[in-house]
Scaffold this active site. Structure first.
Site, PDB file in Angstrom:
ATOM      1  N   ASP A 118       0.847  -1.186   0.000  1.00 33.29           N
ATOM      2  CA  ASP A 118       0.000   0.000   0.000  1.00 33.29           C
ATOM      3  C   ASP A 118       0.881   1.235   0.000  1.00 33.29           C
ATOM      4  O   ASP A 118       1.765   1.361   0.843  1.00 33.29           O
ATOM      5  CB  ASP A 118      -0.924  -0.006   1.225  1.00 33.29           C
ATOM      6  CG  ASP A 118      -1.911   1.132   1.150  1.00 33.29           C
ATOM      7  OD1 ASP A 118      -1.915   1.982   2.055  1.00 33.29           O
ATOM      8  OD2 ASP A 118      -2.680   1.201   0.168  1.00 33.29           O
ATOM      9  N   ASP A 138      56.339 -46.387   9.347  1.00 38.47           N
ATOM     10  CA  ASP A 138      55.213 -46.544  10.280  1.00 38.47           C
ATOM     11  C   ASP A 138      55.329 -47.891  10.979  1.00 38.47           C
ATOM     12  O   ASP A 138      56.196 -48.715  10.644  1.00 38.47           O
ATOM     13  CB  ASP A 138      53.859 -46.416   9.543  1.00 38.47           C
ATOM     14  CG  ASP A 138      52.773 -45.820  10.436  1.00 38.47           C
ATOM     15  OD1 ASP A 138      52.487 -46.406  11.498  1.00 38.47           O
ATOM     16  OD2 ASP A 138      52.220 -44.756  10.076  1.00 38.47           O
TER      17      ASP A 138
HETATM   18  C1  LIG Z   1      47.511 -39.399  13.381  1.00 40.24           C
HETATM   19  S1  LIG Z   1      48.272 -40.536  12.350  1.00 40.24           S
HETATM   20  C2  LIG Z   1      48.948 -39.514  11.093  1.00 40.24           C
HETATM   21  C3  LIG Z   1      49.124 -40.204   9.803  1.00 40.24           C
HETATM   22  C4  LIG Z   1      49.725 -39.382   8.685  1.00 40.24           C
HETATM   23  N1  LIG Z   1      50.971 -38.791   9.045  1.00 40.24           N
HETATM   24  C5  LIG Z   1      48.781 -38.323   8.218  1.00 40.24           C
HETATM   25  O1  LIG Z   1      48.973 -37.155   8.477  1.00 40.24           O
HETATM   26  O2  LIG Z   1      47.803 -38.708   7.595  1.00 40.24           O
HETATM   27  C6  LIG Z   1      49.646 -41.048  13.272  1.00 40.24           C
HETATM   28  C7  LIG Z   1      50.476 -42.075  12.582  1.00 40.24           C
HETATM   29  O3  LIG Z   1      51.584 -42.351  13.377  1.00 40.24           O
HETATM   30  C8  LIG Z   1      51.814 -43.749  13.388  1.00 40.24           C
HETATM   31  N2  LIG Z   1      52.546 -44.141  14.591  1.00 40.24           N
HETATM   32  C9  LIG Z   1      52.094 -44.140  15.838  1.00 40.24           C
HETATM   33  N3  LIG Z   1      53.047 -44.559  16.679  1.00 40.24           N
HETATM   34  C10 LIG Z   1      54.126 -44.808  15.938  1.00 40.24           C
HETATM   35  C11 LIG Z   1      55.414 -45.268  16.240  1.00 40.24           C
HETATM   36  N4  LIG Z   1      55.783 -45.522  17.505  1.00 40.24           N
HETATM   37  N5  LIG Z   1      56.283 -45.438  15.246  1.00 40.24           N
HETATM   38  C12 LIG Z   1      55.930 -45.187  13.967  1.00 40.24           C
HETATM   39  N6  LIG Z   1      54.702 -44.737  13.620  1.00 40.24           N
HETATM   40  C13 LIG Z   1      53.832 -44.562  14.608  1.00 40.24           C
HETATM   41  C14 LIG Z   1      50.427 -44.298  13.348  1.00 40.24           C
HETATM   42  O4  LIG Z   1      50.387 -45.638  12.931  1.00 40.24           O
HETATM   43  C15 LIG Z   1      49.766 -43.378  12.382  1.00 40.24           C
HETATM   44  O5  LIG Z   1      49.901 -43.821  11.085  1.00 40.24           O
END
Ligand SMILES: C[S@@+](CC[C@H](N)C(=O)[O-])C[C@H]1O[C@@H](n2cnc3c(N)ncnc32)[C@H](O)[C@@H]1O
Length: 665
Positions: free
Chosen positions: A88, A532
């Site tokens: 209006d 790993d």
């Molecule tokens: C949060 S993930 C990150 C994976 C990858 N870097 C990413 O950004 O996609 C952590 C990684 O660290 C590895 N991890 C954990 N403890 C570990 C160790 N004592 N020695 C070697 N790798 C390890 C795990 O298996 C995993 O693959």
């Protein structure tokens, strides 16, 4: 403001213009709005003396015109409109409201009053949203506003006045003139919206639609001055005598929007979107927001039951409920936060049930076909599909039948189908099955300061992975989650700095090798070792088949215990935040020992802002209260410098992961 997307929000809705004004029709047609014209039968006979301000009279008349059409159509036209627009226009001068002249003498009186002076043209607009309720009642929500334009007339001679009157133009126009035609010759200047003087404030109308359909998260504008809910079915004019803008203090520019909600008499037209399960369906989240606000007429409990939040109630009368002035953006934000878990769960469920894979394979399925494909109930499937549409995960398009067909949105095509290179389905599954459960213990965990993982699994060590990897299914799910995030965040990290001078890299905790393959691709002269735990390396072939790139190799070991492979560049992506300070120092000193001067270390994490006020993604991750902690880039820098590195570059990538490159001294 982009007009077309606003106007297009009305496409597919039955929009009705409750006005026979050819000028309004032309203005709205010109911007591509599709609507029907149903002139209002409401007589413009409201008692002007009841209104404190002239604009209140215009708004009220617009509202009555629109409501009259909204109520009449289901009975006389056998259809319920979705939106009715009423308007209006009045001309005011010296506190006097001038409408259309009754005859030539009346036109003469009006025009000579306007001659040589400034006057105001005010158009009241009402947008009535008609929402059919489950109980078949129609709820009318009115958003109204007004626009004012100042117009100055030149001094008009008697001859000029009568010439103009004799042209016949003044007779159907407020104030006795039409600025868009001959009347334009009378005007010296205007301040404000020209189209408002013609009869419809298009710009403000579009802004209002924009607020309604696309509320802006960053704007500080108060959108809803008052939200008034009236549960009665009595004549709205009577109700308004106590609740409408007539009794509110007079306002000056900028005009404010008001939403009033009234339940009308029962009607039986078809709902906006008819579903096979017989429910009516809101088809736009903004509508849902308005709808949920409207539920306040039924009281707080019903609003909660409708799945939405209850704005604070300031006071309540026997007939009317007045809701405290709300800051629309704040309200939207708080509701989004409260409902965030519902959205996550809808996303997880649709992902788990492979809705997106099904629609990727067969786009354009009806709800019933999707239900069959998922082997799920029709009712539940439709609810899930509609929720996904509202979240932008699916699109509903026109199909052969009324209820439409469903297709994946761009978002789901990219992130939610299994065979997309950027698929985050693994991360969804990990979030749903693992993180979701952890977060249900958040309160206890916060009270006790214990980590969530420990709450769920009675974990005794500070090694998250020992527990996670004790179950093969969880391990694989976790690896898929890491693989997905690395695939989407990796490219920004890898290309944040020029790494071409490093010929060998070692991705410590490199999991499935997603980042390593990205590096090899980006730097053709670089060889990358993924390091790993053995149980991870043995499954890595599932993700990146051996031989995919012969510059990428896998080495199994424990980075706390075993010797690290030799490299010019070490990478720690999402590693440091998981470990206690002791472990972090142990790992960094091992890396430092393995590095010769000039070697690089690339740390990729979500970097907190230095004042720890964000980003929320990092701070919410920290809420998991694992043994480690989230740090800012500055904190990482200090940490790395304490191990003999100098920070070379920091990159906030705007992808899920930031990056820091440091060089061994
Ligand atoms: C949060 S993930 C990150 C994976 C990858 N870097 C990413 O950004 O996609 C952590 C990684 O660290 C590895 N991890 C954990 N403890 C570990 C160790 N004592 N020695 C070697 N790798 C390890 C795990 O298996 C995993 O693959």
């Amino acid at each position: 403001m982009v007009l077309n997307p606003v106007i297009s929000k009305l496409s597919g809705k039955l929009v009705v213009l409750a006005s026979s004004s050819p000028r309004r029709l032309e203005i709205l047609t010109n911007v591509g709005l599709r609507f029907e014209v149903v002139p209002s039968w409401f007589k413009e006979t409201l008692n002007k003396s009841l209104f404190k301000e002239p604009h209140q009279y215009a708004v009220e008349t617009a509202r009555q015109k629109a409501l009259e059409v909204a109520r009449r159509m289901p009975f006389k036209h056998l259809k319920t409109p979705d939106v009715v627009i009423g308007a209006d226009t009045i001309v005011t001068i010296d506190g006097l409201i001038l409408e259309k002249p009754r005859d030539k003498q009346d036109a003469y009186r009006m025009l000579s009053r306007l001659s040589g002076k400034e006057h105001s043209v005010c158009t009241g607009v009402a947008i009535v949203l008609c929402n059919q309720q489950e109980n078949e009642e129609t709820e009318y929500q009115t958003i109204d506003f007004y626009e004012e334009t100042r117009v100055k007339f030149a001094d008009l001679s008697e001859t000029m006045l009568w010439d103009y009157i004799d042209s016949g133009e003044p007779m159907d126009k407020a104030g006795g003139y039409g600025i868009q035609a001959l009347g334009g010759m009378l005007v010296e200047y205007i301040h404000g919206d020209f189209l408002n003087v013609v009869g419809f404030p298009l710009n403000r109308f579009c802004k209002q639609l924009d607020l309604l359909f696309n509320p802006k998260p960053t704007s500080n504008e108060v959108v809803h001055t008052d939200v008034r809910c009236n549960g009665s079915t009595t004549d709205p004019i009577e109700n308004r005598s106590t609740t409408s803008s007539l009794s509110s203090p007079a306002t000056s520019n900028p005009p404010q929007a008001e939403i009033t909600i009234q339940n009308g008499p029962p009607t039986s037209p078809a709902p906006k979107v008819k579903r096979k399960d017989g429910q009516s369906a809101p088809d736009d989240s903004s509508w849902a927001l308005v709808n949920s606000l409207s539920k306040c007429s039924e009281g707080q409990e019903n609003m909660s039951a409708a799945g939405s939040a209850v704005p604070p109630v300031a006071s309540r009368g026997p007939m009317n409920l007045v809701i405290e002035k709300v800051h629309a953006d704040d309200l939207k934000r708080i509701i989004e936060l409260m409902d965030g878990f519902k959205a996550s769960k809808a996303l997880f469920t649709a992902s788990k049930m492979r809705v997106f894979d099904l629609l990727q394979k067969s786009p354009g399925l009806e709800g019933a076909e999707v239900a069959r494909g998922l082997q799920a109930s029709l009712k539940g499937t439709l609810c899930l599909l509609e929720a996904c549409v509202s979240l932008g995960l699916l699109e509903r398009k026109q199909g052969a039948n009324e209820e439409g067909v469903y297709e994946n949105s761009r978002l789901s095509q990219r992130f939610l189908v299994s065979d997309s290179p950027s698929s985050l389905l693994g991360y969804m599954a990990h979030s749903d099955e693992t993180v979701w459960k952890l977060f249900s213990h958040l309160e206890t965990s916060v009270r006790e300061g214990t980590n969530l993982q420990a709450k769920v699994s009675a974990q005794t060590t500070n090694d998250l992975f020992q527990d996670m990897y004790s179950d093969d299914e969880r391990k694989l799910r976790f690896m898929k989650a890491m693989h997905g995030i690395a695939a989407v965040a990796g490219p920004a990290v890898i290309t944040a700095f020029d790494l071409s001078r490093f010929k060998t890299a070692c991705d410590l905790g490199g999991c499935t090798g997603s980042m390593a393959h990205g590096l090899a691709k980006a730097y053709p002269r670089m060889s990358v070792t993924v390091y790993d735990l053995p149980s991870v390396v043995e499954l890595s072939g599932t993700f990146c088949p051996p031989g995919l790139d012969n510059r990428v190799s896998f080495v199994a070991g424990d980075f706390f215990k075993d010797r690290l492979p030799k490299a010019d560049l070490y990478i720690l992506a999402r590693i440091l935040h998981d470990w206690t300070d002791d472990k972090v120092h142990a790992l960094l000193s091992k890396i430092s020992d393995a590095c010769t001067p000039g070697c690089g270390l690339l740390v990729s994490e979500i970097f907190l802002y230095e004042d720890r006020t964000g980003p929320s993604q990092g701070l919410l991750q920290a809420l998991g209260l694992g043994p480690g902690k989230q740090r800012s880039a500055g904190e990482y820098g200090d940490l790395l410098e304490s191990h003999g590195f100098t920070v070379s570059h920091i990159a906030h990538t705007h992808s899920p992961l930031d990056a820091l490159l440091c060089i061994k001294d």
